[in-house]
Write a protein that holds these residues in place. Structure first.
Motif, PDB file in Angstrom:
ATOM      1  N   TRP A   1      -0.978   6.812   4.872  1.00  7.52           N
ATOM      2  CA  TRP A   1      -1.021   5.730   3.970  1.00  7.52           C
ATOM      3  C   TRP A   1      -1.462   4.773   4.132  1.00  7.52           C
ATOM      4  O   TRP A   1      -2.140   3.856   3.633  1.00  7.52           O
ATOM      5  CB  TRP A   1       0.796   5.814   3.367  1.00  7.52           C
ATOM      6  N   THR A   2      -0.996   3.692   5.823  1.00  6.06           N
ATOM      7  CA  THR A   2      -1.688   2.792   6.288  1.00  6.06           C
ATOM      8  C   THR A   2      -1.242   2.852   7.650  1.00  6.06           C
ATOM      9  O   THR A   2      -0.783   3.604   7.994  1.00  6.06           O
ATOM     10  CB  THR A   2      -0.216   2.189   5.497  1.00  6.06           C
ATOM     11  N   GLU A   3      -2.333   1.833   7.357  1.00  2.00           N
ATOM     12  CA  GLU A   3      -1.634   1.085   8.934  1.00  2.00           C
ATOM     13  C   GLU A   3      -0.727  -0.049   9.486  1.00  2.00           C
ATOM     14  O   GLU A   3      -0.477  -0.690   8.451  1.00  2.00           O
ATOM     15  CB  GLU A   3      -3.140   0.421   9.349  1.00  2.00           C
ATOM     16  N   VAL A   4      -0.311   0.248  10.388  1.00  2.00           N
ATOM     17  CA  VAL A   4       0.905   0.257  11.086  1.00  2.00           C
ATOM     18  C   VAL A   4       0.714  -1.281  12.422  1.00  2.00           C
ATOM     19  O   VAL A   4       0.584  -0.431  13.326  1.00  2.00           O
ATOM     20  CB  VAL A   4       2.467   0.679  11.204  1.00  2.00           C
ATOM     21  N   HIS A   5       1.575  -2.084  12.354  1.00  2.84           N
ATOM     22  CA  HIS A   5       1.796  -3.079  13.681  1.00  2.84           C
ATOM     23  C   HIS A   5       3.006  -3.353  13.538  1.00  2.84           C
ATOM     24  O   HIS A   5       3.583  -3.630  13.376  1.00  2.84           O
ATOM     25  CB  HIS A   5       0.930  -4.032  13.360  1.00  2.84           C
TER      26      HIS A   5
END
Length: 100
Positions: free
Chosen positions: A68-72
């Protein structure tokens, strides 16, 4: 305060962009285990990049592309990293031939 045993994870040098992995890490602001919220979460996906180096814990981080998303994820928050196989391919709906 409960002390957790240290968990090993893949060495920084073995992490490379494109590998699929699961990263267990401490959520931001969850310094104490005794709270009502779960202090850990997982990110499952493709490693986009590593930033910095583990020798510089304040700047080292992983970037993971989940479904679903990019995670840092700051390296100092990482509890464990494990390489996992590619995501399974889901079969699409079967097409039915129209009868005569």
């Amino acid at each position: 305060m409960i002390r957790l045993p240290p968990l090993s994870h893949l060495p920084w040098e073995r992490l490379h962009p494109g590998m699929r992995l699961v990263v267990r890490y401490r959520r931001a602001g969850q310094a104490d285990i005794g709270g009502s919220a779960e202090p850990f979460t997982d990110a499952v996906g493709e490693l986009l990049s590593t930033e910095g180096s583990p020798g510089e814990p304040t700047t080292a981080a992983l970037r993971v592309q989940t479904r679903w998303t990019e995670v840092h994820i700051p390296w100092q928050s990482v509890v464990a990293v494990k390489e996992i196989p590619p995501a399974p391919v889901r079969a699409g709906a079967r097409s039915v031939s129209p009868s005569e």
